[in-house]
Scaffold this motif. Structure first.
Motif, PDB file in Angstrom:
ATOM      1  N   PHE A  21       0.836  -1.211   0.000  1.00  0.00           N
ATOM      2  CA  PHE A  21       0.000   0.000   0.000  1.00  0.00           C
ATOM      3  C   PHE A  21       0.868   1.256   0.000  1.00  0.00           C
ATOM      4  CE2 PHE A  21      -2.322   3.443   1.937  1.00  0.00           C
ATOM      5  CZ  PHE A  21      -3.600   3.348   1.398  1.00  0.00           C
ATOM      6  N   VAL A  22       1.865   1.289   0.879  1.00  0.00           N
ATOM      7  CA  VAL A  22       2.731   2.473   0.985  1.00  0.00           C
ATOM      8  C   VAL A  22       3.505   2.701  -0.312  1.00  0.00           C
ATOM      9  CG1 VAL A  22       4.760   3.408   2.156  1.00  0.00           C
ATOM     10  CG2 VAL A  22       2.920   2.371   3.494  1.00  0.00           C
ATOM     11  N   LEU A  23       4.039   1.629  -0.890  1.00  0.00           N
ATOM     12  CA  LEU A  23       4.802   1.766  -2.134  1.00  0.00           C
ATOM     13  C   LEU A  23       3.905   2.256  -3.271  1.00  0.00           C
ATOM     14  CD1 LEU A  23       6.987  -1.467  -1.978  1.00  0.00           C
ATOM     15  CD2 LEU A  23       7.752   0.892  -1.607  1.00  0.00           C
ATOM     16  N   ALA A  24       2.689   1.713  -3.366  1.00  0.00           N
ATOM     17  CA  ALA A  24       1.772   2.143  -4.423  1.00  0.00           C
ATOM     18  C   ALA A  24       1.312   3.574  -4.206  1.00  0.00           C
ATOM     19  CB  ALA A  24       0.565   1.199  -4.471  1.00  0.00           C
ATOM     20  N   ALA A  25       1.178   3.985  -2.950  1.00  0.00           N
ATOM     21  CA  ALA A  25       0.699   5.333  -2.643  1.00  0.00           C
ATOM     22  C   ALA A  25       1.703   6.417  -3.021  1.00  0.00           C
ATOM     23  CB  ALA A  25       0.365   5.434  -1.157  1.00  0.00           C
ATOM     24  N   ALA A  26       2.919   6.030  -3.370  1.00  0.00           N
ATOM     25  CA  ALA A  26       3.919   7.025  -3.767  1.00  0.00           C
ATOM     26  C   ALA A  26       3.453   7.838  -4.963  1.00  0.00           C
ATOM     27  CB  ALA A  26       5.249   6.337  -4.079  1.00  0.00           C
ATOM     28  N   SER A  27       2.605   7.253  -5.806  1.00  0.00           N
ATOM     29  CA  SER A  27       2.140   7.981  -6.989  1.00  0.00           C
ATOM     30  C   SER A  27       1.318   9.208  -6.603  1.00  0.00           C
ATOM     31  CB  SER A  27       1.313   7.044  -7.885  1.00  0.00           C
ATOM     32  OG  SER A  27       0.884   7.731  -9.050  1.00  0.00           O
ATOM     33  N   ILE A  28       0.307   9.026  -5.781  1.00  0.00           N
ATOM     34  CA  ILE A  28      -0.527  10.164  -5.403  1.00  0.00           C
ATOM     35  C   ILE A  28       0.221  11.118  -4.486  1.00  0.00           C
ATOM     36  CG2 ILE A  28      -1.588   9.013  -3.420  1.00  0.00           C
ATOM     37  CD1 ILE A  28      -3.219  11.525  -5.892  1.00  0.00           C
ATOM     38  N   TRP A  29       1.205  10.597  -3.742  1.00  0.00           N
ATOM     39  CA  TRP A  29       1.974  11.452  -2.865  1.00  0.00           C
ATOM     40  C   TRP A  29       2.867  12.419  -3.629  1.00  0.00           C
ATOM     41  CZ3 TRP A  29       2.007  13.359   1.815  1.00  0.00           C
ATOM     42  CH2 TRP A  29       1.231  12.743   2.796  1.00  0.00           C
ATOM     43  N   CYS A  30       3.144  12.116  -4.894  1.00  0.00           N
ATOM     44  CA  CYS A  30       3.870  13.086  -5.727  1.00  0.00           C
ATOM     45  C   CYS A  30       3.144  14.419  -5.732  1.00  0.00           C
ATOM     46  CB  CYS A  30       3.966  12.567  -7.169  1.00  0.00           C
ATOM     47  SG  CYS A  30       5.288  11.422  -7.467  1.00  0.00           S
ATOM     48  N   LEU A  31       1.848  14.355  -5.958  1.00  0.00           N
ATOM     49  CA  LEU A  31       1.026  15.557  -6.033  1.00  0.00           C
ATOM     50  C   LEU A  31       0.874  16.199  -4.661  1.00  0.00           C
ATOM     51  CD1 LEU A  31      -0.363  16.962  -8.397  1.00  0.00           C
ATOM     52  CD2 LEU A  31      -2.444  15.687  -7.848  1.00  0.00           C
ATOM     53  N   LEU A  32       0.631  15.381  -3.650  1.00  0.00           N
ATOM     54  CA  LEU A  32       0.439  15.918  -2.306  1.00  0.00           C
ATOM     55  C   LEU A  32       1.714  16.572  -1.777  1.00  0.00           C
ATOM     56  CD1 LEU A  32      -1.644  12.989  -0.760  1.00  0.00           C
ATOM     57  CD2 LEU A  32      -2.485  15.216  -1.575  1.00  0.00           C
ATOM     58  N   ALA A  33       2.874  16.004  -2.104  1.00  0.00           N
ATOM     59  CA  ALA A  33       4.136  16.605  -1.671  1.00  0.00           C
ATOM     60  C   ALA A  33       4.304  17.997  -2.257  1.00  0.00           C
ATOM     61  CB  ALA A  33       5.304  15.707  -2.080  1.00  0.00           C
ATOM     62  N   GLU A  34       3.888  18.163  -3.506  1.00  0.00           N
ATOM     63  CA  GLU A  34       3.940  19.476  -4.145  1.00  0.00           C
ATOM     64  C   GLU A  34       2.937  20.429  -3.505  1.00  0.00           C
ATOM     65  OE1 GLU A  34       5.045  22.390  -6.947  1.00  0.00           O
ATOM     66  OE2 GLU A  34       5.808  20.349  -7.116  1.00  0.00           O
ATOM     67  N   PHE A  35       1.722  19.953  -3.291  1.00  0.00           N
ATOM     68  CA  PHE A  35       0.677  20.801  -2.715  1.00  0.00           C
ATOM     69  C   PHE A  35       1.074  21.360  -1.351  1.00  0.00           C
ATOM     70  CE2 PHE A  35      -3.016  18.505  -5.077  1.00  0.00           C
ATOM     71  CZ  PHE A  35      -2.717  19.217  -6.218  1.00  0.00           C
ATOM     72  N   TYR A  36       1.683  20.502  -0.533  1.00  0.00           N
ATOM     73  CA  TYR A  36       1.985  20.898   0.839  1.00  0.00           C
ATOM     74  C   TYR A  36       3.448  21.308   1.031  1.00  0.00           C
ATOM     75  CZ  TYR A  36      -2.668  19.209   1.827  1.00  0.00           C
ATOM     76  OH  TYR A  36      -4.038  19.038   1.824  1.00  0.00           O
ATOM     77  N   HIS A  37       4.117  21.588  -0.092  1.00  0.00           N
ATOM     78  CA  HIS A  37       5.465  22.167  -0.084  1.00  0.00           C
ATOM     79  C   HIS A  37       6.479  21.301   0.660  1.00  0.00           C
ATOM     80  CE1 HIS A  37       3.397  25.677  -1.655  1.00  0.00           C
ATOM     81  NE2 HIS A  37       2.632  25.706  -0.576  1.00  0.00           N
ATOM     82  N   LEU A  38       6.299  19.983   0.575  1.00  0.00           N
ATOM     83  CA  LEU A  38       7.287  19.071   1.153  1.00  0.00           C
ATOM     84  C   LEU A  38       8.505  18.971   0.248  1.00  0.00           C
ATOM     85  CD1 LEU A  38       4.859  16.228   2.321  1.00  0.00           C
ATOM     86  CD2 LEU A  38       5.764  18.138   3.660  1.00  0.00           C
TER      87      LEU A  38
END
Length: 235
Positions: A21-38
C-alpha cells in the motif's frame, strides 16, 4: 520444491500488504508533496516514486518466484483493474470535454476536465504550471502520471481489502468517493484554478462512482478468474 513449501512463503500478510500500500501510494503522494510544499513533484518522482515502483515490481516478482503468488496476483490484477477503471473514468468525462466539438453543448455542459493533465507533466518536468501551449512531452508525462494514479489505486485497494473474492466490490466505490472528497479538501482546486461549483462536484463525483464501480468489479472478477486457473489459499 513441493507446492506446500511455496504456500508457507506467504507475502500477502497484513505487514506485507501495508508495505505494498505504501509503495503504491507514492504515486498520489507526488502531487500531495507538491501541494503541501514538502518537495517538488519532480524531486518526489525521481527520488520516491520511481524507486517505490521498482521495489513494488521487485516484490511482486520475488513472490512469483519464491512465494505463494498472492502478492504477485494482487499487484497484476489491481494494476490492470486500476488502469481500465481510469479509462472508464475518462470515457465518462469525454462528452463534457468535447461537448462543443460534438455539437451536444445544449444537452451536456462543456467542462475542461482534462486541463490538469498537461499541468501534471509540467510540474514533473519542473516547468511553469500555467503555459499558453504545453509541449508534447508535458502532455505525455502528465497523462502517464494520471494513469499511474489509476494503476496504483487498484493496487492500494487490493492491499486494503486483502482478497477481492471475499469482499464486496462496492468497497471500491467507497474508496473512490473518499479519494474524490479528500482531494476537494486539498489545494488541488486552488492550484489548478478550478471553481468548486455544484456542477463540477456532481460531475467529478459521478466520474469517481464510475471509477470505483469499474475497479471493484474488475478486481473481483479478475481475482476469481485467476484463482480458477491457478488456485491459491484464501486468506
Amino acid at each position: 520444491m513441493p507446492s506446500s513449501d511455496r504456500t508457507e512463503n506467504s507475502f500477502w500478510t497484513p505487514a506485507w500488504r501495508s508495505m505494498v500500500f505504501v509503495l503504491a501510494a507514492a504515486s498520489i503522494w507526488c502531487l500531495l508533496a507538491e501541494f503541501y510544499h514538502l518537495c517538488s513533484m519532480r524531486t518526489f518522482t525521481i527520488c520516491a516514486l520511481m524507486p517505490a515502483t521498482a521495489l513494488l515490481a521487485g516484490l511482486a516478482l520475488w513472490d512469483r518466484l519464491r512465494g505463494d503468488r498472492q502478492l504477485w496476483r494482487a499487484v497484476l490484477v489491481g494494476a490492470a483493474a486500476g488502469l481500465l477503471a481510469a479509462l472508464a473514468y475518462d470515457v465518462f468525462r469525454l462528452p463534457f470535454v468535447y461537448a462543443r466539438q460534438w455539437g451536444i453543448a445544449s444537452i451536456v455542459p462543456p467542462m475542461d476536465l482534462f486541463k490538469v493533465f498537461p499541468r501534471f507533466g509540467a510540474m514533473i518536468l519542473d516547468q511553469p504550471v500555467e503555459q499558453a501551449h504545453y509541449s508534447v512531452t508535458a502532455q505525455l508525462v502528465g497523462w502517464s502520471y494520471h494513469f499511474s494514479n489509476g494503476i496504483t489505486f487498484g493496487v492500494m485497494y487490493l492491499a486494503m481489502i486483502g482478497d477481492a473474492r471475499r469482499r464486496g466490490w462496492w468497497w471500491a466505490i467507497v474508496m473512490a468517493v473518499g479519494l474524490e472528497l479528500g482531494m476537494l479538501f486539498t489545494p488541488y482546486p486552488a492550484t489548478f484554478n478550478i471553481p468548486l461549483t455544484r456542477l463540477f462536484i456532481i460531475v467529478t463525483l459521478s466520474a469517481h462512482l464510475v471509477f470505483g464501480t469499474a475497479m471493484g468489479w474488475l478486481t473481483r472478477s479478475g481475482s476469481i478468474r485467476w484463482s480458477a486457473l491457478q488456485p491459491i489459499p484464501r486468506l
